[in-house]
Design a protein around this motif. Structure first.
Motif, PDB file in Angstrom:
ATOM      1  N   TYR A   6       0.829  -1.198   0.000  1.00 49.19           N
ATOM      2  CA  TYR A   6       0.000   0.000   0.000  1.00 49.19           C
ATOM      3  C   TYR A   6       0.868   1.254   0.000  1.00 49.19           C
ATOM      4  N   ARG A   9       2.603   1.931  -3.352  1.00 46.85           N
ATOM      5  CA  ARG A   9       1.692   2.419  -4.390  1.00 46.85           C
ATOM      6  C   ARG A   9       1.186   3.844  -4.113  1.00 46.85           C
ATOM      7  N   ASN A  10       1.065   4.211  -2.861  1.00 51.23           N
ATOM      8  CA  ASN A  10       0.412   5.477  -2.518  1.00 51.23           C
ATOM      9  C   ASN A  10       1.322   6.489  -1.851  1.00 51.23           C
ATOM     10  N   LEU A  49      -7.452  -1.777   5.013  1.00 54.87           N
ATOM     11  CA  LEU A  49      -7.069  -2.080   3.631  1.00 54.87           C
ATOM     12  C   LEU A  49      -8.224  -2.747   2.880  1.00 54.87           C
ATOM     13  N   GLU A  50      -8.907  -3.693   3.514  1.00 52.25           N
ATOM     14  CA  GLU A  50     -10.023  -4.394   2.862  1.00 52.25           C
ATOM     15  C   GLU A  50     -11.169  -3.444   2.525  1.00 52.25           C
ATOM     16  N   ARG A  51     -11.462  -2.531   3.421  1.00 51.98           N
ATOM     17  CA  ARG A  51     -12.572  -1.591   3.204  1.00 51.98           C
ATOM     18  C   ARG A  51     -12.166  -0.385   2.357  1.00 51.98           C
ATOM     19  N   GLY A  52     -10.890  -0.268   2.014  1.00 50.08           N
ATOM     20  CA  GLY A  52     -10.419   0.867   1.216  1.00 50.08           C
ATOM     21  C   GLY A  52     -10.387   2.169   1.999  1.00 50.08           C
ATOM     22  N   GLN A  53     -10.194   2.088   3.317  1.00 50.07           N
ATOM     23  CA  GLN A  53     -10.216   3.266   4.161  1.00 50.07           C
ATOM     24  C   GLN A  53      -8.835   3.699   4.645  1.00 50.07           C
ATOM     25  N   MET A  54      -7.805   3.068   4.155  1.00 49.87           N
ATOM     26  CA  MET A  54      -6.459   3.359   4.641  1.00 49.87           C
ATOM     27  C   MET A  54      -6.052   4.804   4.371  1.00 49.87           C
ATOM     28  N   LYS A  55      -6.361   5.312   3.188  1.00 49.81           N
ATOM     29  CA  LYS A  55      -5.966   6.679   2.853  1.00 49.81           C
ATOM     30  C   LYS A  55      -6.642   7.682   3.787  1.00 49.81           C
ATOM     31  N   TYR A  56      -7.943   7.503   3.999  1.00 52.88           N
ATOM     32  CA  TYR A  56      -8.668   8.398   4.906  1.00 52.88           C
ATOM     33  C   TYR A  56      -8.068   8.306   6.306  1.00 52.88           C
TER      34      TYR A  56
END
Length: 178
Positions: A6, A9-10, A49-56
């Motif tokens: 992660y 990539r980010n 990571l699974e829910r796509g909330q890491m960036k927030y």
């Protein structure tokens, strides 16, 4: 996806966000948050990571770290030790005369030590007031802090530096006389 993947990539997006939050100190802020990420429970990271909330989550932690006066980032980076050192160098440049040079370094070390032991607000107010050559009125207007609060803080810091300094010098002189 793993945390390492992660971040690979980010990283540039996170760095850009950190720079928007902390300006030129963005990389320091981001790296402090990355350290906190690696100390977070694996289950929590997997869920983010699974829910796509890491960036927030990472952005929220950056904002909290930047704004909090009790965060690890604040104590490592925002207390601004360098500003105090710069202030000490300015004092060193003000001194002129014979006999002063021998005591100048001792005095500057004493001032730096006293500023480091003070609460963050007191030390910053004192340093900024003298660094930028403010009057109490101009400082109050620039910061939005009441003139009375600034006066009380600056007076308290001066007394601490002068009072402790006198005690140290007296103890030093009495030890030398023996």
């Amino acid at each position: 996806m793993t945390l390492n993947r992660y971040l690979e990539r980010n990283y540039s997006d996170l760095l850009q966000a950190a720079e928007r939050i902390a300006g030129k100190d963005g990389p320091d802020l981001l790296h402090e948050v990355i350290l906190q990420l690696y100390q977070t429970k694996q289950e929590t990271l997997d869920g983010l990571l699974e829910r796509g909330q890491m960036k927030y989550w990472a952005l929220r932690v950056m904002v909290n770290n930047y704004n909090s006066k009790t965060s690890r980032y604040h104590y490592k980076w925002r207390k601004d030790i360098e500003r105090r050192r710069k202030f000490s160098r300015q004092i060193r440049d003000w001194w002129d005369g014979e006999g002063v040079a021998a005591h100048r370094d001792e005095l500057l070390t004493h001032i730096e030590t006293q500023l480091a032991d003070l609460p963050w607000f007191d030390a910053e107010v004192f340093a900024i007031y003298f660094e930028e050559g403010h009057t109490l009125d101009s400082f109050a207007e620039a910061t939005g802090i009441s003139r009375h609060t600034l006066y009380t803080t600056i007076r308290r810091v001066r007394k601490r530096i002068q009072g402790t300094g006198r005690q140290d010098r007296e103890a030093h002189q009495s030890n030398g006389d023996r």
